[in-house]
Design a protein around this motif. Structure first.
Motif, PDB file in Angstrom:
ATOM      1  N   ASN A 280       8.021   4.323  -0.806  1.00 53.52           N
ATOM      2  CA  ASN A 280       7.403   5.571  -0.334  1.00 53.52           C
ATOM      3  C   ASN A 280       5.962   5.366   0.139  1.00 53.52           C
ATOM      4  O   ASN A 280       5.213   6.324   0.303  1.00 53.52           O
ATOM      5  N   MET A 281       5.573   4.114   0.396  1.00 54.74           N
ATOM      6  CA  MET A 281       4.233   3.815   0.886  1.00 54.74           C
ATOM      7  C   MET A 281       4.164   4.019   2.393  1.00 54.74           C
ATOM      8  O   MET A 281       5.059   3.595   3.129  1.00 54.74           O
ATOM      9  N   SER A 282       3.099   4.632   2.865  1.00 51.86           N
ATOM     10  CA  SER A 282       2.893   4.853   4.293  1.00 51.86           C
ATOM     11  C   SER A 282       2.824   3.533   5.052  1.00 51.86           C
ATOM     12  O   SER A 282       2.312   2.532   4.550  1.00 51.86           O
ATOM     13  N   ARG A 283       3.345   3.559   6.264  1.00 59.49           N
ATOM     14  CA  ARG A 283       3.268   2.392   7.140  1.00 59.49           C
ATOM     15  C   ARG A 283       1.829   1.902   7.296  1.00 59.49           C
ATOM     16  O   ARG A 283       1.575   0.697   7.402  1.00 59.49           O
ATOM     17  N   LEU A 284       0.884   2.820   7.286  1.00 58.34           N
ATOM     18  CA  LEU A 284      -0.519   2.491   7.496  1.00 58.34           C
ATOM     19  C   LEU A 284      -1.093   1.608   6.394  1.00 58.34           C
ATOM     20  O   LEU A 284      -2.051   0.852   6.619  1.00 58.34           O
ATOM     21  N   HIS A 285      -0.519   1.659   5.184  1.00 59.87           N
ATOM     22  CA  HIS A 285      -1.062   0.931   4.039  1.00 59.87           C
ATOM     23  C   HIS A 285      -0.335  -0.377   3.725  1.00 59.87           C
ATOM     24  O   HIS A 285      -0.753  -1.113   2.832  1.00 59.87           O
ATOM     25  N   LEU A 286       0.742  -0.646   4.423  1.00 60.23           N
ATOM     26  CA  LEU A 286       1.565  -1.808   4.083  1.00 60.23           C
ATOM     27  C   LEU A 286       0.824  -3.131   4.260  1.00 60.23           C
ATOM     28  O   LEU A 286       1.008  -4.065   3.478  1.00 60.23           O
ATOM     29  N   ALA A 287      -0.016  -3.228   5.287  1.00 58.12           N
ATOM     30  CA  ALA A 287      -0.733  -4.487   5.534  1.00 58.12           C
ATOM     31  C   ALA A 287      -1.681  -4.812   4.382  1.00 58.12           C
ATOM     32  O   ALA A 287      -1.805  -5.974   3.967  1.00 58.12           O
ATOM     33  N   LYS A 288      -2.369  -3.796   3.841  1.00 57.29           N
ATOM     34  CA  LYS A 288      -3.266  -4.032   2.703  1.00 57.29           C
ATOM     35  C   LYS A 288      -2.468  -4.374   1.448  1.00 57.29           C
ATOM     36  O   LYS A 288      -2.897  -5.223   0.650  1.00 57.29           O
ATOM     37  N   ALA A 289      -1.333  -3.713   1.262  1.00 58.07           N
ATOM     38  CA  ALA A 289      -0.490  -4.034   0.104  1.00 58.07           C
ATOM     39  C   ALA A 289       0.032  -5.458   0.200  1.00 58.07           C
ATOM     40  O   ALA A 289       0.194  -6.144  -0.820  1.00 58.07           O
ATOM     41  N   ARG A 290       0.273  -5.920   1.418  1.00 52.50           N
ATOM     42  CA  ARG A 290       0.744  -7.297   1.634  1.00 52.50           C
ATOM     43  C   ARG A 290      -0.238  -8.304   1.056  1.00 52.50           C
ATOM     44  O   ARG A 290       0.172  -9.293   0.419  1.00 52.50           O
ATOM     45  N   GLU A 291      -1.514  -8.082   1.254  1.00 54.00           N
ATOM     46  CA  GLU A 291      -2.522  -9.002   0.733  1.00 54.00           C
ATOM     47  C   GLU A 291      -2.462  -9.074  -0.789  1.00 54.00           C
ATOM     48  O   GLU A 291      -2.573 -10.156  -1.382  1.00 54.00           O
TER      49      GLU A 291
END
Length: 342
Positions: A280-291
């Motif tokens: 349920n995480m926004s597409r906008l935040h996925l790159a930061k979560a990846r780190e």
């Protein structure tokens, strides 16, 4: 591993990456509305012209982007409440011409058991065999396709758009206890009427069929090319295997690197590991979560798979060809076949 997920989840929460991003999705929705309006305007202005096939291709791209948005709404990424997200997902799926109920029931099972035999519907045989046992059982024309299914995968995707429409309608018309059946059917019928009536009224018959063919082909290839890299060619989990949530999701998912343009191109599906850990995480935040997830995996010796888009397609093709070997004639000698070609 259970503690690993709790640790990563805590960091993600403290960083604020699970918050909704209404402004971002408003901009995405507005951009898609403008693109759709542009396609309609272009169709009306071009009239009886083979340049209409460019409009058809553009519609295939726009519908795929709308499908990405429907996927995110179904995961409760866009609006603040579950029911509101589900209503939005149903409407968006109807615009695309798909059944939300069919897709949601299938996709929920996939998320809970990615690449697990007997539990993940995405690895069940459907012309393409993703397991050697299925490939070995193929017969007739399907068997011939299975033998070269890796090379035929992308050409077959040109039919996937038509297949998605057919499966959705079949589900709505034949399955019992389908919630929102008539709403979905009404949306899909209205959608096809809005497209088919102008196309066949304004274009010559041959051009009209070509228009629909191009639109469906682009939609099918774009959808398949966006979802295929996520899990195909990743480890297969035995039906009786017991894995913790973190290991199951990370080890069976593949990320695609390439920056923001790949995130736009794939609707956020390039961050597949993070999407499966935090659906349920926004597409906008996925790159930061990846780190966060990648660094944690590196520090704890957990395999984290990431590659380029082109390389992922090569892996998928090679995997499908290896699975397809199970469909060959057991009396056919590979060495003899090579000598015949030589």
């Amino acid at each position: 591993m259970t503690r690993a997920y709790r640790d990563v989840q805590q960091v993600v929460k403290e960083t604020g990456l699970l918050q909704r991003t209404p402004v971002f999705y408003s901009l995405v929705g507005g951009a898609l509305l403008l693109a759709l309006a542009g396609c309609v305007t272009g169709f009306l202005l071009l009239g009886d012209s083979w340049f209409q096939l460019l409009i058809a291709a553009a519609l295939g791209i726009v519908f795929t982007q709308i499908a990405f948005l429907a996927h995110e709404a179904a995961h409760r990424q866009i609006l603040s409440s579950g029911p509101a997200n589900f209503r939005l997902a149903r409407i968006l799926a109807g615009i695309v011409g798909m059944s939300y109920h069919w897709w949601d029931s299938k996709h929920t099972r996939h998320h809970g058991n990615p690449n697990q035999v007997g539990r993940d519907p995405d690895i069940e045989v459907d012309t393409i065999s993703f397991l050697e046992t299925d490939a070995a059982q193929s017969r007739g024309l399907v068997r011939l396709i299975t033998r070269k299914q890796g090379w035929l995968f992308f050409p077959l995707l040109t039919l996937e758009g038509l297949n998605l429409h057919y499966i959705g309608l079949k589900h709505l018309l034949t399955r019992k206890n389908v919630k929102g059946r008539w709403i979905e059917l009404s949306l899909i019928v209205a959608r096809f009427a809005i497209i088919l009536i102008p196309v066949f009224l304004m274009l010559p018959l041959g051009m009209a069929f070509a228009f629909l063919g191009v639109q469906l082909a682009v939609f099918g290839v774009y959808m398949g090319a966006s979802f295929a890299p996520n899990h195909k060619g990743m480890p297969i989990i035995a039906p009786d295997a017991k894995l913790d949530f973190f290991s199951k999701q990370v080890r069976t998912s593949r990320n695609i690197h390439g920056g923001r343009w790949v995130t736009w191109l794939m609707g956020g599906l390039n961050h597949q590991v993070e999407h499966h850990l935090f659906p349920n995480m926004s597409r906008l935040h996925l790159a930061k979560a990846r780190e966060i997830v990648r660094d944690y995996c590196a520090a704890n010796g957990i395999v984290y798979t990431e590659t380029s888009l082109v390389r992922s397609y090569a892996i998928v093709i090679d995997y499908l060809n290896r699975v397809g070997l199970a469909a060959r004639d057991p009396f056919d000698c590979p060495a003899a076949a090579q000598l015949r070609r030589a």
